[in-house]
Enzyme design. Structure first.
Site, PDB file in Angstrom:
ATOM      1  N   TYR A  66      32.751 -41.072 -12.825  1.00  0.00           N
ATOM      2  CA  TYR A  66      32.076 -39.997 -11.993  1.00  0.00           C
ATOM      3  C   TYR A  66      31.042 -39.248 -13.167  1.00  0.00           C
ATOM      4  CZ  TYR A  66      34.784 -36.009 -14.250  1.00  0.00           C
ATOM      5  OH  TYR A  66      35.182 -35.269 -15.238  1.00  0.00           O
ATOM      6  N   LYS A 108      34.381 -41.584 -18.966  1.00  0.00           N
ATOM      7  CA  LYS A 108      34.360 -40.547 -17.876  1.00  0.00           C
ATOM      8  C   LYS A 108      34.973 -40.942 -16.782  1.00  0.00           C
ATOM      9  CE  LYS A 108      31.536 -36.568 -16.503  1.00  0.00           C
ATOM     10  NZ  LYS A 108      32.507 -35.447 -17.035  1.00  0.00           N
ATOM     11  N   GLU A 165      38.627 -31.735 -28.091  1.00  0.00           N
ATOM     12  CA  GLU A 165      37.711 -30.882 -27.294  1.00  0.00           C
ATOM     13  C   GLU A 165      38.431 -30.193 -26.459  1.00  0.00           C
ATOM     14  OE1 GLU A 165      35.620 -34.020 -24.502  1.00  0.00           O
ATOM     15  OE2 GLU A 165      37.664 -34.973 -24.280  1.00  0.00           O
ATOM     16  N   LEU A 190      35.048 -36.900 -24.728  1.00  0.00           N
ATOM     17  CA  LEU A 190      33.989 -37.326 -23.769  1.00  0.00           C
ATOM     18  C   LEU A 190      32.489 -36.975 -24.696  1.00  0.00           C
ATOM     19  CD1 LEU A 190      33.719 -38.207 -20.801  1.00  0.00           C
ATOM     20  CD2 LEU A 190      32.504 -36.057 -20.472  1.00  0.00           C
TER      21      LEU A 190
HETATM   22  N1  PDD Z   1      33.237 -31.900 -17.452  1.00  0.00           N
HETATM   23  N2  PDD Z   1      34.962 -33.211 -22.089  1.00  0.00           N
HETATM   24  C1  PDD Z   1      35.641 -33.245 -21.016  1.00  0.00           C
HETATM   25  C2  PDD Z   1      36.951 -33.547 -20.930  1.00  0.00           C
HETATM   26  C3  PDD Z   1      34.540 -32.940 -19.744  1.00  0.00           C
HETATM   27  O1  PDD Z   1      35.744 -33.184 -18.551  1.00  0.00           O
HETATM   28  C4  PDD Z   1      33.497 -32.434 -19.655  1.00  0.00           C
HETATM   29  C5  PDD Z   1      32.699 -32.242 -18.544  1.00  0.00           C
HETATM   30  C6  PDD Z   1      32.701 -32.399 -20.881  1.00  0.00           C
HETATM   31  C7  PDD Z   1      31.277 -32.046 -20.912  1.00  0.00           C
HETATM   32  O2  PDD Z   1      30.392 -33.274 -20.575  1.00  0.00           O
HETATM   33  P1  PDD Z   1      28.836 -32.723 -20.303  1.00  0.00           P
HETATM   34  O3  PDD Z   1      28.311 -31.918 -20.970  1.00  0.00           O
HETATM   35  O4  PDD Z   1      28.521 -34.116 -19.725  1.00  0.00           O
HETATM   36  O5  PDD Z   1      29.294 -32.055 -18.681  1.00  0.00           O
HETATM   37  C8  PDD Z   1      33.570 -32.724 -22.153  1.00  0.00           C
HETATM   38  C9  PDD Z   1      32.912 -31.958 -16.244  1.00  0.00           C
HETATM   39  C10 PDD Z   1      31.692 -30.980 -15.841  1.00  0.00           C
HETATM   40  C11 PDD Z   1      33.928 -31.866 -14.815  1.00  0.00           C
HETATM   41  O6  PDD Z   1      34.823 -32.769 -15.026  1.00  0.00           O
HETATM   42  O7  PDD Z   1      33.769 -31.256 -13.939  1.00  0.00           O
END
Ligand code: PDD
Length: 287
Positions: A32, A151, A184, A208
């Site tokens: 996703y 992801k 993270e 991620l």
């Molecule tokens: N989450 N690490 C994890 C585990 C995440 O689920 C996310 C993002 C990030 C940040 O990634 P990005 O900058 O590409 O949004 C890091 C999304 C927003 C979610 O699951 O809703």
């Protein structure tokens, strides 16, 4: 009314249906993305959808939508959902589709399920640090899997960690590996600041590869006014940091003012955060 996209059709979200045999439902077998759109303009569209293509390739899901196809689909969805608000997140998910049985091996000749919907997101925070909201987080050992760079829609590991923080009244939870090194957050990447230097964990299978993280690193390097490093960070360093930030497409750069009940630095939103957030805000639509 929220309009969704499902396998080539636009329809009210409440009417969208998938098979209970969809492998996304049975196994969390899908990839996703969440892309933020501010007043119709996306942040990081290309890197987001390239990460999606990489994830699909890594787990061998065939999806025939290319970058231009995603762009059209997602812009269309933003337009159709204009009544939800000016700023929208677009969620897209591609799963391995619905077979006629439950069987672990990847099926052949089953078309992927493509689903997308839009939802309202918060306005960006003010860049003035005296007005910004400070986050409170706690920390725990990272008990997710060893493929955190994918992801995947299989987010139970993240969900359990997020809930640990949420039940304790916290906004997020920071995770560290067996060696006591920061990985993270449960739904975000993490940065610290020490003596004016911004530091974030290296991009490997423990995190991620966040798009917001990438934009922050690249825009700070391009601006050239703040030093930034990607390296291993111990939890001792996190606890002694002057500032901690958590980052994601929905949070952008969120300043953390409390970790495990202790103030971060002087307990106020930091000066480097303000400078970095101004740089990010000025250039985020370029990525
Ligand atoms: N989450 N690490 C994890 C585990 C995440 O689920 C996310 C993002 C990030 C940040 O990634 P990005 O900058 O590409 O949004 C890091 C999304 C927003 C979610 O699951 O809703």
């Amino acid at each position: 009314m929220s309009i969704a996209y499902l396998n080539g059709e636009y329809l009210p979200l409440s009417e969208a249906r998938i098979s209970p045999l969809d492998r996304g439902f049975l196994f969390g077998d899908g990839i996703y993305e969440v892309v933020p759109y501010y007043a119709g303009k996306p942040v990081g569209f290309n890197p987001h959808m390239t990460r999606m293509a990489n994830g699909l390739a890594e787990i061998e899901i065939n999806c025939d939508i290319d970058l231009a196809g995603w762009n059209e689909l997602m812009s269309d969805l933003v337009e159709r959902n204009a009544d939800l608000g000016e700023n929208l997140g677009v969620y897209v998910q591609v799963t391995r589709g619905a077979d006629v049985k439950r069987f672990h091996a990847y099926p052949e000749d089953v078309p992927a399920t493509v689903f997308a919907f839009a939802f309202p997101i918060k306005d960006p925070e003010p860049t003035d640090r005296t007005k910004a909201h400070g986050y409170k987080v706690n920390s725990t050992e990272d008990l997710r899997w060893k493929r955190c760079h994918i992801k995947s829609t299989a987010l139970l590991g993240n969900v359990i960690h997020y809930q640990q923080g949420h039940s304790a009244g916290q906004n997020e939870i920071l995770l560290y590996n067996e060696a006591g090194e920061l990985t993270e957050g449960s739904s975000c990447n993490a940065f610290i600041v020490k003596d004016g230097v911004v530091i974030t964990p290296i991009q490997d299978n423990q995190i991620l590869p966040g798009i917001t993280r990438r934009i922050i690193i690249d825009s700070i390097k391009a601006a050239g006014t703040i030093q930034i490093e990607e390296r291993t960070i111990t939890m001792d360093e996190v606890r002694n940091a002057d500032e901690i930030w958590i980052t994601s497409s929905s949070k952008e750069i969120a300043p953390v003012i409390e970790l495990d009940g202790q103030p971060v630095g002087d307990g106020k939103v930091g000066q480097v955060w303000e400078e970095a957030f101004k740089i990010y805000t000025a250039s985020k639509f370029d990525y």
